[in-house]
Structure formats: C-alpha cells, structure tokens
Design a protein around this motif. Structure first.
Motif, PDB file in Angstrom:
ATOM      1  N   VAL A  97     -18.128   1.365 -10.360  1.00 22.12           N
ATOM      2  CA  VAL A  97     -17.010   0.439 -10.499  1.00 22.12           C
ATOM      3  C   VAL A  97     -16.444   0.567 -11.914  1.00 22.12           C
ATOM      4  CG1 VAL A  97     -16.377  -2.018 -10.622  1.00 22.12           C
ATOM      5  CG2 VAL A  97     -17.806  -1.170  -8.740  1.00 22.12           C
ATOM      6  N   ALA A  98     -15.128   0.720 -12.008  1.00 24.16           N
ATOM      7  CA  ALA A  98     -14.469   0.830 -13.297  1.00 24.16           C
ATOM      8  C   ALA A  98     -14.318  -0.550 -13.932  1.00 24.16           C
ATOM      9  CB  ALA A  98     -13.098   1.480 -13.133  1.00 24.16           C
ATOM     10  N   VAL A  99     -14.107  -0.574 -15.240  1.00 24.58           N
ATOM     11  CA  VAL A  99     -13.901  -1.821 -15.964  1.00 24.58           C
ATOM     12  C   VAL A  99     -12.548  -1.762 -16.667  1.00 24.58           C
ATOM     13  CG1 VAL A  99     -14.757  -3.349 -17.782  1.00 24.58           C
ATOM     14  CG2 VAL A  99     -16.374  -2.153 -16.292  1.00 24.58           C
ATOM     15  N   ALA A 100     -11.737  -2.798 -16.435  1.00 27.21           N
ATOM     16  CA  ALA A 100     -10.418  -2.925 -17.063  1.00 27.21           C
ATOM     17  C   ALA A 100     -10.326  -4.343 -17.620  1.00 27.21           C
ATOM     18  CB  ALA A 100      -9.301  -2.671 -16.053  1.00 27.21           C
ATOM     19  N   PRO A 101     -10.818  -4.584 -18.827  1.00 23.75           N
ATOM     20  CA  PRO A 101     -10.953  -5.959 -19.322  1.00 23.75           C
ATOM     21  C   PRO A 101      -9.653  -6.758 -19.312  1.00 23.75           C
ATOM     22  CG  PRO A 101     -12.191  -4.455 -20.707  1.00 23.75           C
ATOM     23  CD  PRO A 101     -11.385  -3.605 -19.780  1.00 23.75           C
ATOM     24  N   GLU A 110       0.793  -1.234   0.000  1.00 21.11           N
ATOM     25  CA  GLU A 110       0.000   0.000   0.000  1.00 21.11           C
ATOM     26  C   GLU A 110       0.830   1.293   0.000  1.00 21.11           C
ATOM     27  OE1 GLU A 110      -4.059   1.670   2.122  1.00 21.11           O
ATOM     28  OE2 GLU A 110      -2.888   0.125   3.136  1.00 21.11           O
ATOM     29  N   PRO A 111       1.909   1.393   0.780  1.00 20.52           N
ATOM     30  CA  PRO A 111       2.669   2.658   0.781  1.00 20.52           C
ATOM     31  C   PRO A 111       3.320   2.986  -0.563  1.00 20.52           C
ATOM     32  CG  PRO A 111       3.225   1.316   2.704  1.00 20.52           C
ATOM     33  CD  PRO A 111       2.442   0.451   1.776  1.00 20.52           C
ATOM     34  N   HIS A 112       3.393   1.996  -1.463  1.00 16.36           N
ATOM     35  CA  HIS A 112       4.069   2.193  -2.740  1.00 16.36           C
ATOM     36  C   HIS A 112       3.084   2.382  -3.895  1.00 16.36           C
ATOM     37  CE1 HIS A 112       7.673   1.179  -0.548  1.00 16.36           C
ATOM     38  NE2 HIS A 112       7.051   0.112  -0.084  1.00 16.36           N
ATOM     39  N   PHE A 113       1.809   2.484  -3.572  1.00  9.38           N
ATOM     40  CA  PHE A 113       0.748   2.864  -4.500  1.00  9.38           C
ATOM     41  C   PHE A 113       0.719   2.034  -5.794  1.00  9.38           C
ATOM     42  CE2 PHE A 113       1.537   6.666  -1.929  1.00  9.38           C
ATOM     43  CZ  PHE A 113       0.245   6.908  -1.465  1.00  9.38           C
ATOM     44  N   PRO A 114       0.452   0.726  -5.663  1.00  7.05           N
ATOM     45  CA  PRO A 114       0.211  -0.037  -6.886  1.00  7.05           C
ATOM     46  C   PRO A 114      -1.049   0.465  -7.590  1.00  7.05           C
ATOM     47  CG  PRO A 114      -0.397  -1.332  -4.957  1.00  7.05           C
ATOM     48  CD  PRO A 114       0.271  -0.084  -4.445  1.00  7.05           C
ATOM     49  N   LEU A 115      -1.102   0.246  -8.897  1.00  5.68           N
ATOM     50  CA  LEU A 115      -2.264   0.645  -9.672  1.00  5.68           C
ATOM     51  C   LEU A 115      -3.517  -0.060  -9.149  1.00  5.68           C
ATOM     52  CD1 LEU A 115      -2.663   2.489 -12.180  1.00  5.68           C
ATOM     53  CD2 LEU A 115      -2.435   0.426 -13.599  1.00  5.68           C
ATOM     54  N   PHE A 116      -3.355  -1.334  -8.805  1.00  4.46           N
ATOM     55  CA  PHE A 116      -4.418  -2.143  -8.208  1.00  4.46           C
ATOM     56  C   PHE A 116      -3.787  -3.423  -7.694  1.00  4.46           C
ATOM     57  CE2 PHE A 116      -4.514  -2.880 -12.858  1.00  4.46           C
ATOM     58  CZ  PHE A 116      -4.127  -4.215 -12.904  1.00  4.46           C
ATOM     59  N   ILE A 117      -4.494  -4.158  -6.844  1.00  6.19           N
ATOM     60  CA  ILE A 117      -4.141  -5.542  -6.542  1.00  6.19           C
ATOM     61  C   ILE A 117      -5.239  -6.425  -7.118  1.00  6.19           C
ATOM     62  CG2 ILE A 117      -2.655  -5.076  -4.568  1.00  6.19           C
ATOM     63  CD1 ILE A 117      -4.905  -5.761  -2.710  1.00  6.19           C
ATOM     64  N   GLU A 118      -4.814  -7.408  -7.884  1.00  2.95           N
ATOM     65  CA  GLU A 118      -5.741  -8.238  -8.641  1.00  2.95           C
ATOM     66  C   GLU A 118      -5.901  -9.601  -7.991  1.00  2.95           C
ATOM     67  OE1 GLU A 118      -5.991 -10.222 -13.114  1.00  2.95           O
ATOM     68  OE2 GLU A 118      -4.844  -8.378 -12.794  1.00  2.95           O
ATOM     69  N   GLU A 119      -7.130 -10.072  -7.964  1.00  2.00           N
ATOM     70  CA  GLU A 119      -7.463 -11.359  -7.351  1.00  2.00           C
ATOM     71  C   GLU A 119      -6.707 -11.571  -6.045  1.00  2.00           C
ATOM     72  OE1 GLU A 119      -9.206 -14.602 -10.439  1.00  2.00           O
ATOM     73  OE2 GLU A 119      -7.033 -14.610 -10.213  1.00  2.00           O
ATOM     74  N   LEU A 166     -20.510  -6.763  -6.760  1.00  2.00           N
ATOM     75  CA  LEU A 166     -20.967  -5.379  -6.779  1.00  2.00           C
ATOM     76  C   LEU A 166     -21.812  -5.079  -5.552  1.00  2.00           C
ATOM     77  CD1 LEU A 166     -21.952  -5.037 -10.558  1.00  2.00           C
ATOM     78  CD2 LEU A 166     -19.825  -4.311  -9.463  1.00  2.00           C
ATOM     79  N   GLU A 167     -22.681  -6.005  -5.207  1.00  3.45           N
ATOM     80  CA  GLU A 167     -23.545  -5.794  -4.043  1.00  3.45           C
ATOM     81  C   GLU A 167     -22.755  -5.763  -2.747  1.00  3.45           C
ATOM     82  OE1 GLU A 167     -26.330  -8.977  -4.547  1.00  3.45           O
ATOM     83  OE2 GLU A 167     -27.663  -7.790  -5.835  1.00  3.45           O
ATOM     84  N   ALA A 168     -21.645  -6.524  -2.683  1.00  3.90           N
ATOM     85  CA  ALA A 168     -20.813  -6.544  -1.475  1.00  3.90           C
ATOM     86  C   ALA A 168     -19.913  -5.319  -1.383  1.00  3.90           C
ATOM     87  CB  ALA A 168     -19.963  -7.812  -1.446  1.00  3.90           C
ATOM     88  N   GLY A 169     -19.777  -4.585  -2.466  1.00  2.00           N
ATOM     89  CA  GLY A 169     -18.927  -3.395  -2.460  1.00  2.00           C
ATOM     90  C   GLY A 169     -17.456  -3.703  -2.275  1.00  2.00           C
ATOM     91  N   CYS A 170     -17.018  -4.895  -2.747  1.00  2.00           N
ATOM     92  CA  CYS A 170     -15.637  -5.326  -2.471  1.00  2.00           C
ATOM     93  C   CYS A 170     -14.732  -5.245  -3.692  1.00  2.00           C
ATOM     94  CB  CYS A 170     -15.630  -6.742  -1.911  1.00  2.00           C
ATOM     95  SG  CYS A 170     -16.227  -8.003  -3.057  1.00  2.00           S
ATOM     96  N   VAL A 171     -15.240  -4.723  -4.806  1.00  2.00           N
ATOM     97  CA  VAL A 171     -14.426  -4.615  -6.014  1.00  2.00           C
ATOM     98  C   VAL A 171     -14.472  -3.175  -6.506  1.00  2.00           C
ATOM     99  CG1 VAL A 171     -16.361  -5.361  -7.497  1.00  2.00           C
ATOM    100  CG2 VAL A 171     -14.000  -5.533  -8.330  1.00  2.00           C
ATOM    101  N   ASP A 172     -13.307  -2.651  -6.881  1.00  2.67           N
ATOM    102  CA  ASP A 172     -13.198  -1.295  -7.413  1.00  2.67           C
ATOM    103  C   ASP A 172     -13.027  -1.280  -8.920  1.00  2.67           C
ATOM    104  OD1 ASP A 172     -13.017   0.077  -4.747  1.00  2.67           O
ATOM    105  OD2 ASP A 172     -11.225  -1.166  -4.605  1.00  2.67           O
ATOM    106  N   ILE A 173     -12.374  -2.320  -9.440  1.00  2.00           N
ATOM    107  CA  ILE A 173     -12.092  -2.426 -10.868  1.00  2.00           C
ATOM    108  C   ILE A 173     -12.463  -3.838 -11.300  1.00  2.00           C
ATOM    109  CG2 ILE A 173     -10.326  -2.281 -12.666  1.00  2.00           C
ATOM    110  CD1 ILE A 173      -8.673  -0.576 -10.661  1.00  2.00           C
TER     111      ILE A 173
END
Length: 381
Positions: free
Chosen positions: A278-282, A199-208, A245-252
């Motif tokens: 929620v954004a989409v990044a296919p 987190e302190p190094h600001f990744p673009l996202f963490i996936e799965e 989406l309903e759980a609010g646990c995904v941002d992308i």
C-alpha cells in the motif's frame, strides 16, 4: 542530553496550532498539533502534558511517546493524537537541530532527493476548476485534488454527479492529474454511482469514498472499481489503520502527521503499509511545520507516492499559508510537480517566531461551517 524546560503552544491563523519545546540548554524545536475545528480540546490536552513532561529528557522521544500512549489508559482519537503529534514533532526537530542534521538522517537516511506533490483546488463548475487548475500549474504543480461533490443527501438525483465528471475532464484536458475527494459526504448509494462514472476518466485516486467507520462499504466499493482507493486522514494510529490493510480495501493511505502522533507514528504506519503493498500519500492541508515533518518521513519512505501541500490559493486572498511563518519560504518552490528535500537541520525550515507570537495574539479557533440540507437536516461536511 537536555531536560525539557518549557513547552509552549500558539494558536495561529488560519486554523493551526504550533508547539515549541525548549530544553535546559536552550535548544529548541517546533511541532504542529493542528486539528481543524477542535483547537481548544487539543490545547487542553497539551496543558496536561506540559505539566507532566517538564523535566523529562528531550532526547528520549520514543519513551515520551510510549509514556503518553501506555500510561493514559484512555488513548487514541484525533484530539489526543494531535496533541501528541505537536510534542513528538518538536522533540524530533530539537534533537536533529542539536546534532546539526535533517531529521531524515536520524530515521535511516533518505531514499529520494525530491518529492512529488499536489495541491487542492475548489470551484463548483468546470470553468472554475479550469481557472484554479491553471493557477496551480503556474505554481509548478502537475497534480491536484478537488471535492467530488459539494452537498449530497443519502440519495440525490444521479444528475448531481455529472458536474464532478465534467470537472475531472476539465483538469485532465490541461494535461494534469486529479484526485477526487468524496470527503465521506457521499453515502453508499451515490458513491457507487460516482466511482463508476469517474472510472473511464482515470482519476489519480478517489479519497474517502465513504466515512472511515464504514469499512464494509469501502471494501464493497473497492471491489467495484479499478480506481485506487485512498483514505486515512481520519485514522489516528497504526491500530486504526490495521483493519483497512487486512481488509485489502485501501490502495493509498493518507495519514495526517498532525493527527497520528507525529513523526514517530507516521514512520511506523508507513512500514506497516509497505508490508501490504500500500502506498502512502500523507494528508496535509495544514501549516509549514506539519508539511516539513511530512517531508522528513517521506524522504525515508520506500512506499511514498505523493505529498499534499497547501500553497497560496488554498485559502482566501490575504490569509496565511505555508510561507507566512517561515524565514525561508523558498523551500516550498514547486518545479515540474516536485519539491526538493529540505536540507537544513531539524525540520529544515526556519520558523519566524516573532510572526508566530504576533499573529497568535487574539487568534480565534476555526469552526467548521458544515452543510445544512434543504429539509433543514445536518449533512456531512
């Protein structure tokens, strides 16, 4: 109007499955049904649908999609939806080519002129990552994705996480952004630590951060970190997406157009995500047809974020990549982290059918090598 005359599929290296549909007037369209590691199963599903859909009106794309979904009783899942994707994408390509317009014109028209993109890099050590990131930068990319870890057990030494942090720092030092893919191989005790360390190094996202079947654990991790949570390559329909989406646990959200039933379903999933901010990044470590199909939907998607693409160094030297099966490979040129929209009719690419047919002869199905732990146990790939 024109009736479906033939449906063909082609297994091609490195691990892709292309679909070609021809109507009775000679119009053609290409789709991609790639499902890494399960090629034979998808081919079996396509065999059943080929027998069924010959003679259907090729223009009636939604009708064929609904026939596939609603009359099947047992439906969904990666195999079924990948086969459906191959047919759906090909039908959209055929229809748009017949009308002489890009597919995005049939989806409501574009909302952007170019797309932000990223590519995958590998390597176990910061020096390896730096070398590959520089190669991507030379290709025009400003963003990359890399594995968070290689092989991990349920509870390994926390020191095993240090390399990931150092590799992220190495990419950031080049002025590039990096998403970190946990790949579902990091179990919750380790995933919580790794998310905090990154987190302190600001990744673009963490996936799965965890496997998608652990929605409760993903929700917990999403509440522990400010880093965006990305997932979705192993969700196969809007019904699979809904609980996240309903759980609010995904941002992308990262749906794979070749695994969710094609262009028709991708457009619907994106609209659902928009209502939840929620954004989409296919997801797309696949072939040129899948990428071109993504580009068509990305063009009309208000909540599009960034597109994954596999160019050049993703595979071993000498193997096939996005440029291997198209006559206009310049469409994949990356400049300042973006690619231009595809402007040609249909998918906007010209498939080299002779090359497809040539390389499909004796093509073997790809099998995941997996991971085996030090005790001989099978671990998540």
């Amino acid at each position: 109007m024109g009736k479906i005359a033939t449906i063909e599929y082609f297994r091609v290296p490195p691990r892709w499955l292309f679909v070609k549909i021809t109507d009775d007037a000679g119009n053609t369209g290409w789709g991609e049904a790639s499902l890494e590691g399960h090629t034979q199963a998808v081919e079996g599903c396509l065999d059943a649908w080929i027998e069924r859909y010959i003679g259907f009106e090729a223009d009636e794309i939604e009708h064929i999609w609904q026939m596939s979904w609603r009359t099947s009783f047992y439906r969904g899942g990666p195999v079924f939806m990948s086969a459906l994707a191959g047919i759906d994408i090909a039908l959209w390509d055929l229809k748009a080519r017949k009308l002489g317009v890009p597919i995005y014109q049939l989806l409501g028209g574009k909302v952007r002129d170019k797309l932000k993109v990223y590519a995958w890099i590998g390597g176990d050590r910061p020096g390896d990552i730096e070398k590959q990131a520089l190669a991507r930068k030379a290709q025009g990319f400003l963003s990359v994705k890399m594995n968070g870890t290689e092989d991990l057990g349920w509870l390994d030494s926390p020191a095993a996480l240090n390399d990931c942090v150092e590799r992220l720092k190495a990419v950031k030092a080049l002025g590039m952004d990096a998403g970190i893919d946990f790949h579902g191989r990091v179990h919750k005790p380790m995933a919580k630590q790794l998310a905090k360390a990154l987190e302190p190094h600001f990744p673009l996202f963490i996936e799965e951060p965890l496997l998608s079947e652990h929605i409760g654990g993903i929700t917990q991790i999403s509440q522990l970190t400010g880093t965006p949570i990305a997932l979705g390559e192993r969700l196969h329909s809007r019904w699979d997406v809904r609980p996240f989406l309903e759980a609010g646990c995904v941002d992308i959200l990262q749906p794979d157009i070749s695994h969710v039933g094609g262009i028709s379903e991708m457009k619907k999933i994106a609209a659902m995500c928009e209502t939840y901010d929620v954004a989409v990044a296919p997801h797309c470590p696949l072939g040129p047809i899948a990428l071109a199909a993504n580009v068509q939907v990305d063009a009309v998607m208000p909540n599009f974020a960034i597109q994954e693409m596999s160019l050049g160094i993703h595979y071993n030297a000498g193997s096939q990549d996005l440029t291997s099966y198209v006559k206009n490979p310049e469409v994949w040129d990356v400049k300042d982290g973006y690619i231009e929209l595809l402007k040609g009719p249909g998918l906007g690419i010209e498939v080299d059918e002779a090359q497809v047919r040539k390389l499909s002869k004796n093509a073997k199905a790809w099998v995941s090598p997996g991971f085996i732990g030090p005790g001989g146990e099978v671990r998540e790939w």
